[in-house]
Design a protein around this motif. Structure first.
Motif, PDB file in Angstrom:
ATOM      1  N   UNK A 110       0.943  -1.247   0.082  1.00  0.00           N
ATOM      2  CA  UNK A 110      -0.112  -0.089  -0.085  1.00  0.00           C
ATOM      3  C   UNK A 110       0.878   1.325  -0.136  1.00  0.00           C
ATOM      4  N   UNK A 111       2.070   0.877   0.324  1.00  0.00           N
ATOM      5  CA  UNK A 111       3.200   2.217   0.498  1.00  0.00           C
ATOM      6  C   UNK A 111       4.301   1.683  -0.410  1.00  0.00           C
ATOM      7  N   UNK A 112       4.935   2.546  -1.117  1.00  0.00           N
ATOM      8  CA  UNK A 112       6.198   2.369  -1.726  1.00  0.00           C
ATOM      9  C   UNK A 112       7.504   2.755  -0.754  1.00  0.00           C
ATOM     10  N   UNK A 113       8.641   1.876  -0.846  1.00  0.00           N
ATOM     11  CA  UNK A 113       9.673   2.171  -0.199  1.00  0.00           C
ATOM     12  C   UNK A 113      10.161   3.464  -0.623  1.00  0.00           C
ATOM     13  N   UNK A 114      10.669   4.552   0.057  1.00  0.00           N
ATOM     14  CA  UNK A 114      11.398   5.709  -0.530  1.00  0.00           C
ATOM     15  C   UNK A 114      12.901   5.604  -0.380  1.00  0.00           C
ATOM     16  N   UNK A 115      13.580   6.654  -0.897  1.00  0.00           N
ATOM     17  CA  UNK A 115      15.080   6.460  -1.022  1.00  0.00           C
ATOM     18  C   UNK A 115      15.475   6.412   0.336  1.00  0.00           C
ATOM     19  N   UNK A 116      15.063   7.175   1.178  1.00  0.00           N
ATOM     20  CA  UNK A 116      15.543   7.023   2.835  1.00  0.00           C
ATOM     21  C   UNK A 116      15.649   5.619   3.183  1.00  0.00           C
ATOM     22  N   UNK A 117      14.230   5.083   3.038  1.00  0.00           N
ATOM     23  CA  UNK A 117      14.111   3.705   3.455  1.00  0.00           C
ATOM     24  C   UNK A 117      15.004   2.699   2.763  1.00  0.00           C
ATOM     25  N   UNK A 118      15.247   2.956   1.584  1.00  0.00           N
ATOM     26  CA  UNK A 118      16.040   2.015   0.989  1.00  0.00           C
ATOM     27  C   UNK A 118      17.439   1.844   1.220  1.00  0.00           C
ATOM     28  N   UNK A 119      18.124   3.246   1.351  1.00  0.00           N
ATOM     29  CA  UNK A 119      19.222   3.461   1.936  1.00  0.00           C
ATOM     30  C   UNK A 119      19.620   2.549   3.142  1.00  0.00           C
ATOM     31  N   UNK A 120      18.663   2.965   3.950  1.00  0.00           N
ATOM     32  CA  UNK A 120      18.570   2.217   5.650  1.00  0.00           C
ATOM     33  C   UNK A 120      18.702   0.955   5.405  1.00  0.00           C
ATOM     34  N   UNK A 121      17.768   0.333   4.661  1.00  0.00           N
ATOM     35  CA  UNK A 121      17.389  -1.324   4.606  1.00  0.00           C
ATOM     36  C   UNK A 121      19.077  -1.804   4.053  1.00  0.00           C
ATOM     37  N   UNK A 122      19.420  -1.247   2.848  1.00  0.00           N
ATOM     38  CA  UNK A 122      20.501  -1.614   2.346  1.00  0.00           C
ATOM     39  C   UNK A 122      21.648  -1.838   3.307  1.00  0.00           C
ATOM     40  N   UNK A 123      21.787  -0.661   3.903  1.00  0.00           N
ATOM     41  CA  UNK A 123      22.775  -0.774   5.096  1.00  0.00           C
ATOM     42  C   UNK A 123      22.721  -1.715   6.179  1.00  0.00           C
ATOM     43  N   UNK A 124      21.413  -1.783   6.701  1.00  0.00           N
ATOM     44  CA  UNK A 124      20.931  -2.780   7.761  1.00  0.00           C
ATOM     45  C   UNK A 124      21.346  -4.133   7.493  1.00  0.00           C
ATOM     46  N   UNK A 125      21.091  -4.565   6.204  1.00  0.00           N
ATOM     47  CA  UNK A 125      20.931  -5.966   5.611  1.00  0.00           C
ATOM     48  C   UNK A 125      22.235  -6.127   4.755  1.00  0.00           C
ATOM     49  N   UNK A 126      23.003  -5.139   4.585  1.00  0.00           N
ATOM     50  CA  UNK A 126      24.206  -5.188   3.891  1.00  0.00           C
ATOM     51  C   UNK A 126      23.960  -6.111   2.457  1.00  0.00           C
ATOM     52  N   UNK A 127      23.186  -5.278   1.901  1.00  0.00           N
ATOM     53  CA  UNK A 127      22.699  -5.845   0.542  1.00  0.00           C
ATOM     54  C   UNK A 127      22.812  -4.444  -0.361  1.00  0.00           C
ATOM     55  N   UNK A 128      23.173  -4.735  -2.050  1.00  0.00           N
ATOM     56  CA  UNK A 128      22.750  -3.547  -2.636  1.00  0.00           C
ATOM     57  C   UNK A 128      21.502  -2.722  -2.912  1.00  0.00           C
ATOM     58  N   UNK A 129      21.447  -1.517  -2.848  1.00  0.00           N
ATOM     59  CA  UNK A 129      20.239  -1.038  -2.687  1.00  0.00           C
ATOM     60  C   UNK A 129      19.309  -1.359  -3.670  1.00  0.00           C
ATOM     61  N   UNK A 130      19.773  -1.759  -4.894  1.00  0.00           N
ATOM     62  CA  UNK A 130      18.915  -2.221  -6.286  1.00  0.00           C
ATOM     63  C   UNK A 130      18.160  -3.247  -6.076  1.00  0.00           C
ATOM     64  N   UNK A 131      18.250  -3.966  -4.733  1.00  0.00           N
ATOM     65  CA  UNK A 131      17.469  -5.339  -4.292  1.00  0.00           C
ATOM     66  C   UNK A 131      16.191  -4.668  -4.286  1.00  0.00           C
ATOM     67  N   UNK A 132      15.954  -3.653  -3.869  1.00  0.00           N
ATOM     68  CA  UNK A 132      14.627  -3.188  -3.427  1.00  0.00           C
ATOM     69  C   UNK A 132      13.805  -2.342  -4.576  1.00  0.00           C
ATOM     70  N   UNK A 133      14.479  -2.295  -5.895  1.00  0.00           N
ATOM     71  CA  UNK A 133      13.694  -1.908  -7.025  1.00  0.00           C
ATOM     72  C   UNK A 133      13.231  -2.671  -7.790  1.00  0.00           C
TER      73      UNK A 133
END
Length: 133
Positions: A110-133
């Motif tokens: 119902x809601x999209x991940x935004x740039x701030x979310x993606x950066x934080x998640x990529x950092x937390x899970x140690x994955x490339x940010x593009x996995x969330x696109x």
């Protein structure tokens, strides 16, 4: 025939398995094991004489992985759901996203991940940010 080619021919049966694309899991496993051993020898020395061989072997392994273990594309919220499951996290365990209700809306699409979310998640899970696109 040049001296270099004569040496290559004489030793090819030993070198060929390291430069031949794996045809099956056994070849793949052998190549990965050989690369691990070689990387221990090279030990991060960029100009090591065997660095080029390690790079070529890595390329062969990456090509095999891409062909046989392709990661299916998934929407960002499904990737997040998977990562949460793998790390045994609840919606409340992601304060970098926001309140539990925000995480719930994202997970339900119902809601999209935004740039701030993606950066934080990529950092937390140690994955490339593009996995969330």
């Amino acid at each position: 025939m040049s001296a270099l080619l004569k040496q290559a021919v004489a030793h090819w049966r030993y070198v060929a398995p390291l430069l031949t694309p794996p045809q099956n899991e056994a070849d793949y496993d052998a190549l990965v094991e050989a690369l691990d051993e070689l990387l221990d020898e090279v030990a991060g020395i960029e100009n090591h004489p065997l660095s080029a061989l390690a790079s070529q072997m890595g390329d062969l392994i990456a090509a095999y992985d891409a062909h046989h273990y392709a990661i299916p594309e998934a929407p960002g919220h499904e990737v997040l759901r998977y990562l949460m499951s793998e790390h045994n996290l609840t919606q409340s365990d992601l304060p970098e996203i926001g309140a539990q209700s925000v995480v719930s809306e994202i997970l339900n699409g119902k809601r999209q991940l935004n740039v701030r979310h993606i950066r934080a998640l990529a950092e937390r899970f140690k994955v490339p940010a593009d996995v969330f696109f």
